[in-house]
Design a protein around this motif. Sequence first.
Motif, PDB file in Angstrom:
ATOM      1  N   ASP A   1       0.805  -1.219   0.000  1.00 58.88           N
ATOM      2  CA  ASP A   1       0.000   0.000   0.000  1.00 58.88           C
ATOM      3  C   ASP A   1       0.844   1.278   0.000  1.00 58.88           C
ATOM      4  N   GLY A   2       1.928   1.244  -0.738  1.00 57.02           N
ATOM      5  CA  GLY A   2       2.758   2.446  -0.860  1.00 57.02           C
ATOM      6  C   GLY A   2       3.522   2.827   0.392  1.00 57.02           C
ATOM      7  N   THR A   3       3.615   1.912   1.365  1.00 54.74           N
ATOM      8  CA  THR A   3       4.295   2.276   2.621  1.00 54.74           C
ATOM      9  C   THR A   3       5.812   2.157   2.514  1.00 54.74           C
ATOM     10  N   LEU A   4       6.292   1.439   1.510  1.00 55.35           N
ATOM     11  CA  LEU A   4       7.751   1.286   1.389  1.00 55.35           C
ATOM     12  C   LEU A   4       8.300   2.357   0.456  1.00 55.35           C
ATOM     13  N   ASN A   5       9.199   3.149   0.985  1.00 52.77           N
ATOM     14  CA  ASN A   5       9.836   4.194   0.192  1.00 52.77           C
ATOM     15  C   ASN A   5      11.346   4.035   0.315  1.00 52.77           C
ATOM     16  N   VAL A   6      11.970   3.595  -0.754  1.00 53.54           N
ATOM     17  CA  VAL A   6      13.425   3.410  -0.758  1.00 53.54           C
ATOM     18  C   VAL A   6      14.015   4.408  -1.759  1.00 53.54           C
ATOM     19  N   PRO A   7      14.565   5.505  -1.272  1.00 57.89           N
ATOM     20  CA  PRO A   7      15.054   6.518  -2.208  1.00 57.89           C
ATOM     21  C   PRO A   7      16.365   6.123  -2.910  1.00 57.89           C
ATOM     22  N   GLY A   8      17.088   5.170  -2.369  1.00 60.31           N
ATOM     23  CA  GLY A   8      18.281   4.674  -3.063  1.00 60.31           C
ATOM     24  C   GLY A   8      19.528   5.484  -2.812  1.00 60.31           C
ATOM     25  N   ASN A   9      19.385   6.621  -2.138  1.00 61.71           N
ATOM     26  CA  ASN A   9      20.572   7.473  -1.947  1.00 61.71           C
ATOM     27  C   ASN A   9      21.332   7.132  -0.657  1.00 61.71           C
ATOM     28  N   ARG A  10      20.826   6.131   0.068  1.00 64.76           N
ATOM     29  CA  ARG A  10      21.540   5.723   1.289  1.00 64.76           C
ATOM     30  C   ARG A  10      21.621   4.201   1.304  1.00 64.76           C
ATOM     31  N   LEU A  11      22.812   3.710   1.422  1.00 62.96           N
ATOM     32  CA  LEU A  11      22.984   2.248   1.395  1.00 62.96           C
ATOM     33  C   LEU A  11      24.057   1.838   2.390  1.00 62.96           C
ATOM     34  N   GLN A  12      24.018   0.569   2.689  1.00 64.26           N
ATOM     35  CA  GLN A  12      25.092  -0.006   3.502  1.00 64.26           C
ATOM     36  C   GLN A  12      25.645  -1.221   2.774  1.00 64.26           C
ATOM     37  N   PHE A  13      26.957  -1.221   2.625  1.00 65.90           N
ATOM     38  CA  PHE A  13      27.636  -2.401   2.077  1.00 65.90           C
ATOM     39  C   PHE A  13      28.238  -3.166   3.246  1.00 65.90           C
ATOM     40  N   PHE A  14      28.154  -4.490   3.206  1.00 66.69           N
ATOM     41  CA  PHE A  14      28.868  -5.281   4.225  1.00 66.69           C
ATOM     42  C   PHE A  14      29.495  -6.509   3.587  1.00 66.69           C
ATOM     43  N   ALA A  15      30.725  -6.753   3.964  1.00 71.00           N
ATOM     44  CA  ALA A  15      31.409  -7.983   3.541  1.00 71.00           C
ATOM     45  C   ALA A  15      30.997  -9.064   4.529  1.00 71.00           C
ATOM     46  N   ASN A  16      30.427 -10.145   4.013  1.00 76.35           N
ATOM     47  CA  ASN A  16      29.933 -11.184   4.927  1.00 76.35           C
ATOM     48  C   ASN A  16      30.919 -12.347   4.971  1.00 76.35           C
ATOM     49  N   ASP A  17      32.163 -12.010   5.185  1.00 76.09           N
ATOM     50  CA  ASP A  17      33.221 -13.025   5.127  1.00 76.09           C
ATOM     51  C   ASP A  17      34.421 -12.514   5.925  1.00 76.09           C
ATOM     52  N   ARG A  18      34.375 -12.781   7.238  1.00 71.89           N
ATOM     53  CA  ARG A  18      35.442 -12.253   8.092  1.00 71.89           C
ATOM     54  C   ARG A  18      36.791 -12.899   7.812  1.00 71.89           C
ATOM     55  N   LEU A  19      36.782 -14.134   7.299  1.00 73.99           N
ATOM     56  CA  LEU A  19      38.062 -14.786   7.040  1.00 73.99           C
ATOM     57  C   LEU A  19      38.802 -14.053   5.926  1.00 73.99           C
ATOM     58  N   LEU A  20      38.054 -13.604   4.942  1.00 72.74           N
ATOM     59  CA  LEU A  20      38.665 -12.929   3.794  1.00 72.74           C
ATOM     60  C   LEU A  20      38.715 -11.418   3.991  1.00 72.74           C
ATOM     61  N   ALA A  21      37.676 -10.885   4.564  1.00 79.91           N
ATOM     62  CA  ALA A  21      37.562  -9.427   4.678  1.00 79.91           C
ATOM     63  C   ALA A  21      37.171  -9.033   6.094  1.00 79.91           C
ATOM     64  N   PRO A  22      38.127  -9.104   7.023  1.00 79.96           N
ATOM     65  CA  PRO A  22      37.813  -8.670   8.382  1.00 79.96           C
ATOM     66  C   PRO A  22      37.615  -7.154   8.416  1.00 79.96           C
ATOM     67  N   ASN A  23      37.076  -6.676   9.499  1.00 76.01           N
ATOM     68  CA  ASN A  23      36.820  -5.230   9.579  1.00 76.01           C
ATOM     69  C   ASN A  23      38.104  -4.499   9.988  1.00 76.01           C
ATOM     70  N   THR A  24      39.013  -4.411   9.024  1.00 75.63           N
ATOM     71  CA  THR A  24      40.304  -3.740   9.276  1.00 75.63           C
ATOM     72  C   THR A  24      40.537  -2.703   8.184  1.00 75.63           C
ATOM     73  N   ASP A  25      41.445  -1.779   8.475  1.00 73.20           N
ATOM     74  CA  ASP A  25      41.789  -0.764   7.478  1.00 73.20           C
ATOM     75  C   ASP A  25      42.407  -1.422   6.245  1.00 73.20           C
ATOM     76  N   ALA A  26      43.218  -2.437   6.505  1.00 71.72           N
ATOM     77  CA  ALA A  26      43.912  -3.084   5.379  1.00 71.72           C
ATOM     78  C   ALA A  26      42.907  -3.746   4.436  1.00 71.72           C
ATOM     79  N   ALA A  27      41.943  -4.435   5.010  1.00 71.59           N
ATOM     80  CA  ALA A  27      40.950  -5.103   4.160  1.00 71.59           C
ATOM     81  C   ALA A  27      40.122  -4.062   3.397  1.00 71.59           C
ATOM     82  N   TYR A  28      39.781  -2.992   4.100  1.00 73.17           N
ATOM     83  CA  TYR A  28      38.989  -1.962   3.428  1.00 73.17           C
ATOM     84  C   TYR A  28      39.787  -1.323   2.293  1.00 73.17           C
TER      85      TYR A  28
END
Lengths: 191, 764
Positions: A112-139
């Motif tokens: 009923d038109g309640t979902l509004n996704v403007p697309g200008n805000r997103l979150q990316f996440f790597a779902n693989d800590r073995l390969l891409a831990p949350n470190t500066d080097a990985a980023y």
Amino acid sequence: MDLHKFGIKFFAVDGQRIDILKLIPLYHRWIQHNALQELLIDVADYSHVPAGPGVMLIAHEGNYALDETGHERGVVYYSKRRLSGELPERFARVAQRALTAARLMSADAELDGTLNVPGNRLQFFANDRLLAPNTDAAYAELEPAFKAFLERLYSGAPYRLARETDPRERLSVTVQADTEAPLETLLARLS
Amino acid sequence: MPVDLAREIDVFEGQIELKKQGKIEDKLFAETRLRRGAYGQRYDNGQRHDGIAHRSLPFPTPTTKGPETLWDAPGMQRIKIPFGGLNPDQMDVLADVAEEYSDAICHITTRQDVQLHYVHIEDTPDVMRRLASVGITTREACGNSVRNVTACTLAGVCRCEVFDVTPYAKATAYHLLGHPDTQEMGRKFKIAFSGCKTSSCGLTNIHDLGFIARTWQENGVTRRGFEVVVGGGLGAVPYDAKLFDAAVPEEEILPLAQATCRVFARLGEKRNRGRARMKFLIEKLGFDEFRRLVLEERRILPPDRRWTDYLKDIERYHETPTQAPSKLDLANLDPEFEAWRATNVYPQRQSGYVVATVTLPLGDITSWQLRQLANVARRYVGDNVRATVEQNLILRWVSEGDLPALYAELKRLDLALGGAGKIEDVVACPGTDTCKLGIAASRGLAAVLHERLVERQKNGAIEPAVRDLHIKMSGCFNSCGQHHLADIGFYGVSRKVGGATVPHFRVLMGGEWENNGATYGLTIGAVPSKRIPEFIDHVTQRYVAERQSGERFKSYVTRIGKKALKEMVDAFSSVPPYAVDRSLYSDWRDPREFTISDITTGECAGEVVPQIQFDLQAAEQRNFEAQVYLEQGEFQKADEAAYQSMLIAARGLVRTQFWDLPDEPDPIAAEFKTRFYDTGLFQSPDAGQYAGGKFALYLLNRHADKARTFTADKARHLVEEAQLFIEAAYGCQQRMSEERARALASLDLPAATTDATAAAEATA
């Protein structure tokens, strides 16, 4: 970095207006009518869990959801299996899937038109800590490909990045673009 | 990571690769993965009714991971948490693996396990490695094995326990894990420990083997031990556990458990899966005969130092709080906090400390919450977290004065829900959400009831007597939701109405959660799934209106009798025609038109695979490792690994005749020579006159070569010989199996009986 398991969430505006339980019949309809042109398996309902994955559509290659993590609703897709192509192309493909789901949901009469996704805000996440831990080097390894993808998605418009700071959390970046564009436009840029 | 755990997982990963190459047959691989906790999930046969029609799910990989189980179909990973004990590092890793390989939800089960859903089989070795790095194993979490050993969540801090059963539960769990005596069981085997007889948390009455703490005086000294009960179990027909021995000394519990497993493995039903649990064996043999056999088995068990080693420090066993004890300042407490404290906080035996329950709706917690909760645990309680059989988590050793701050932290994490153990804390198994056997949507119904009851409680609309009731439900009669123990229990069934199928739940009333689950509820009748909430309203209103002073629900149910209860149920059993109200023809939180056609064969029973097949598989794996050493130029290691692979295969063969064969090269070689080489049993009649014997000599000669020098050529030859030896062992095993089948056919006896008799004779 040969990253395959990652997700992109496009945040909704005023997301609390959505009756999340309405997604259950909606996703079942998508399965019945093969609405996403991929192998869709089942619907998982976690609406009883506060700030959780919400209601999920389980597919073979990845999962879709109206995610509620951090009490911020948004349409997410994350890949679970190997993706073909170079990294910027993989980012584009995952974003396309999330945007396609968001567009279909936004247009669905059930919501009923309640979902509004403007697309200008997103979150990316790597779902693989073995390969891409949350470190500066990985980023640093991911950054060029990610920025190339953002350049394409927002067509050169300025944006701001904010990284998740807790090292135990997944490597993730929230992106706020200065300008909005219709989902169709964003999809066209990625096609 | 412990070396043996790492190796086990490497072996499992190798088996996955071999299965992909089609080198392991389906049943063997199914039982192999089940024994690693990798379980099937709904629709994994590639068929799903989408509400309109049955459709095939076109998974890309053509391989299967078990009979009618597709490789790519998502599965469930069960993770054993002995006695529910968790520390913050383990919580972090559970959160991470749930996020990366599952759907970011950890589900706590009614047996203190953790389950992850939608996991791909090829991801399971990584999941297992990461869990192993913090001391968690998934080994024998499913399949025909000793499942998670459970215990009272309050053990050690309880005000009514006789003593802390934690170290005994832990010792039992790890003693039996992978133990040779537990590898040939026809079905699962469940063990529980309780610190007392009267409280509910141990639930020994519903277990195959239950230990209830007790002490007694002996020569003026207080002795610790256990009342031991056997043969309990829920399932379609629940059985009460029977008293095996009123006082088993502590040093006897491990050998007794081992002996019980042996008898169950040897004599338990192997073919009829519905009659294979130990309760049926006891029924078949008669309790006295069963007891005699267990005690006889105990008498002949080879001694094992591990039976008593752990007891040396047992009285000094303790947990370490992170904060000093303190008292709660009772002035100016927030009413919300007070409401939470009233239901979720238990004062420990140790003054100044309390247990705080983290109520999890339907047993679910998100990865983010679990990781944050790990930090909260680090700060307030350290390693003292446990999963409960009511699908919650508890934080033990909270300094009482810290409670307001802890509550504020839990609130920040959306984990400060009250009502632990109350009517709104509904327990449910996965049901049709993910279980292959599910008939009705137990989680859908549980979610609806939970939300409705929480809302009512907020409005103060639940009477105190009603709030103390337990509601538990299962998606089918198999009772994973422990519905028999609830005041009001439900299990999923279906009914045909005018040619359509309608989801129903069968109602049980008057079960007893207390006294270790002492009384099972009465089955009354079936109510359509969608009418259950109004049915509960009606029952609870009647209870409030009709109960006598202080009368508990169980007594009320007994007093008014089954006829009155049936009338209550019948008042809600009608289903309007489809044309009038379609809503009853689908289930809660699942709008598809209801069907039971998605039910497939469950994997609870596992596959009955003789141990020899696992041994031969292990022998192959070891010889594969020998080949790798060879490639790396490590000739001595290659030679030794090839030799070990032959010993493993030979041991497997010998143990089909002589179960207590010591796991050492000399007795293995000697017994193999006597039983298989000298008798000609190993020699294949189809492989030429001398071939079989030649292959046997590969092992015997290598074993005799005590002054062996290690060279590339020798190693290469031995690796080749080992492969031939293993092939010959496979052939020998196959011939023995065929021989047994022929003998059975001529005698017209069930296979299990004959196998058991042979094994019993061999043991004796």
